[in-house]
Scaffold this motif. Sequence first.
Motif, PDB file in Angstrom:
ATOM      1  N   UNK A   1      54.473 -63.300 -27.428  1.00 28.57           N
ATOM      2  CA  UNK A   1      55.271 -64.652 -26.978  1.00 28.57           C
ATOM      3  C   UNK A   1      55.432 -64.413 -25.532  1.00 28.57           C
TER       4      UNK A   1
ATOM      5  N   UNK B   1      49.759 -66.613 -32.595  1.00 24.34           N
ATOM      6  CA  UNK B   1      50.343 -66.909 -31.475  1.00 24.34           C
ATOM      7  C   UNK B   1      49.220 -67.518 -30.443  1.00 24.34           C
TER       8      UNK B   1
ATOM      9  N   UNK C   1      51.964 -64.725 -23.495  1.00 24.43           N
ATOM     10  CA  UNK C   1      51.611 -65.902 -23.340  1.00 24.43           C
ATOM     11  C   UNK C   1      52.356 -67.051 -22.450  1.00 24.43           C
ATOM     12  N   UNK C   2      53.829 -66.465 -22.552  1.00 33.82           N
ATOM     13  CA  UNK C   2      54.600 -67.275 -21.550  1.00 33.82           C
ATOM     14  C   UNK C   2      54.389 -67.076 -20.104  1.00 33.82           C
TER      15      UNK C   2
END
Lengths: 533, 311
Positions: free
Chosen positions: B148, B256, B151-152
């Motif tokens: 996460x 994800x 990706x952020x």
Amino acid sequence: MIALHYAGSALSGTNLDVSGIDVKNNSVSIIIREEPPQLNSSRATDSISGMVLGHVMEGLVRMGLDDRLEGAVAKRWEVTPTHATFWLRKNAKWSDGKPVTAEDFVFAWQTALKPETASQYAFLLFAIKNAEAVNSGELNPSELGVNAPDPHTLVIELARPVPFFDKMLVFPTFLPIREDFYNATQGRYGADADQLLYNGPFQISRWIHGSSMTFERNPHFWNQDEIHLDTIHVPYITSDANASLNFFKDSKIATTGLQAENLTEAMRLGWQIRQHRDGVVFFMEFNHRPERVTGNLNFRRALQLVLDMDELVYKVTKLPGYEPGVSLFPGWLMGESDLLRKEYPPEKIRPNTAQAKEYLQRALQELGLSQTPTLVLLAGDNPISNIQSEWVQQTLKTELGIDVKIDKQIFKQRLAKMTSGDFDFVLAGWGPDYNDPLTFGDLFASWNKNNRGQYNSPELDGLIQTAQGQLDPGVRMRAFGDIQQHLIDRAVILPMYERGVTYVVDPRLKQLKRRVIGPDPDLSRAHIDAGGQ
Amino acid sequence: MLKYAAKRIVLGLITVWFIASATFFGMHAVPGDPLTGDKALTPKIRANLEAKYGLDKPLATQYWIYLGNIAQGDFGISYTQENRRVNDIIREHFPVSATLGILAIVFAGVGGVLWGALTALYRNRWPDVAIMFLVILGISVPSFVMAAISQWSLVNLNQTAGGTVLPIGGWGSVWHMVTPALVLGLSTMAYLTRLMRSSMLEVVNTDYVRTARAKGVPATQIFSRHQLRNAILPVITVLGPAIAGITTGGFVVEIVFAIPGLGRYFVQAIQQLDYTVIMGTTVFYGAFLVFMVILVDLIYGLIDPRVRVDQ
């Protein structure tokens, strides 16, 4: 390195590097939660397959942008207590240019009912004469009460009067299938992009399993004036909500759902947040089997008086778009001329601990118990479910001194335990199959297999029979009002909340339609406004 | 050597049979079945479905039919992806997981050995402390957090750059693989670094290293020929299972980054009680793991002559 090379070649070209909105190519990209499990319309049951089929196929009727039923392949129709007749438009065509005929519907419905098709939703067709007998193999499919006297007329004999028969036809099970094409796929109908014949606004031009899909405008679709997009891409398939939001921020998709924790950020970014109620009602279902304490009316009333669903929704779960439950019938259902909720407003139960304690005492006396045994609360294993069941556990302990044991189970195990009666109460939900209150109304009929708590009341059964069999809308809606009151009076269930979803759409995309019944989201009539704000 | 290999393979087959049987009976012992859905089925419709999938037969019969089918390499048709054969699901999606896994392993293996050797050489000095701090972080931060966060960060990177520097998800080109492979390999790399460090420290003070040094062998040669080669053995031992683990354990990363790998089928099948996919993926992964372990044992002999079994 051989493995690397193999993998590369096996999936080369899976990459769809497209934008959420591509003005030049007149295309839009969206994300889906999982691969559509079944695009054979006679067997499809889930919402993702329903969404895809809603874009690439067209039934006799469809839900319009105004949420009213409108003609699709059928130009006009008529439903009487014994028959339903549909007159098909002559310009409706399959994606190979051949006309869509009444025979295609006859074949599709016979196929859905054949025992070897093993369709889970075959029961939706049971309103048609001989359908049940065909499904059990007692009668030949050709004896089904559906006939095509000419290529553009479809006549259906009904097994019983079904006032909402036309509304049921929105469901994918009723979509047409052309016999010669179906047989040519040799059991693989709907398995790949080229194993499906399309009659909807779009056709699937590319489908890489588990990875991506592309829908392209169907040049043979009859109603070109209503269709504006050339292409709809599904470049990503994932169930991760945060990933979806990231793809939206990265301008790779045109719409995304929002989680509660993303709302502040979405507001800071100035996004226009939209809400949609997805039609599902959640409720606490009791086990009414006589050996359970929850089979006792006064006991259930005690619980009804201490569990304040306003508190649950506004203070405990705090999810955007959710509304506290007051009835089994969700607020969006239509009554005779207005919303059912307005015509028959449900009685609101006010929390009252003192009165609840009295009911509890009376219940214990009737049951011959000195104190309440520990209750088993069956619940799902997701975070929302955890919060809710802990709230129930804590509330019952502090208000009534009742001990609750939470039994967390994954979805299928929870259903299995509900069916076998291995619970006292359970957090359950129900989504509609068609746009009539009966899709919720018959849930607690003694003969309904979904009545897993086995509630059994001749009075309620009688009301349900009225709602099922009467054609007069006024009589039916009064019956639904009475069913609603019965469920509250007898505390058969405790409505918890109506689920909502929060989402954002790229401002350049217009007419993206969210629905309760029918494909959701529906982009088939959407268009791009390049200067859109 | 041949006899040893044959024996290992027979034992491996028995292991796979055991995995298949345990999964089969365990899966059927769980309440519910693939036909359980939120809408209850009428008895007729249920009977139609059971007949279609052969669930109406006694469990023992189903078991023998099943064993017969996997012996022929046929895992049947998925219950949830109703038009797809499990063989096709594995064939289409395993290469994706494997590609990602191999990249992750290369990253983890190379990184682990180099960082590990480095920390041992600079023992208790600042490079050692800094790397070991990162290693602890790599081991303790779960992959879904790592996925996460990365990706952020990519979203922000692309926004700052005003274009796509690296894709934030999806599958297709090498660029799609870089970030997920790094995330996937990170914890294994951290683990290998630690392993390599301790095994290197043991070797640094051995007699043969001291002798080599006394003979005046250059330090780089001591490092590559005497230290690294001896210290790498334990790493090879865990690398086999780690390859199987990484290629199969990419579920979170696959979800994800929206990667069409096999990992998510493996996990979703269990949630949906999709019998054929559970069996297919479990037996396939089980066999894969067993194969990797055998392979590592055989490779062992090539690296360390003492382990060669036929002597």
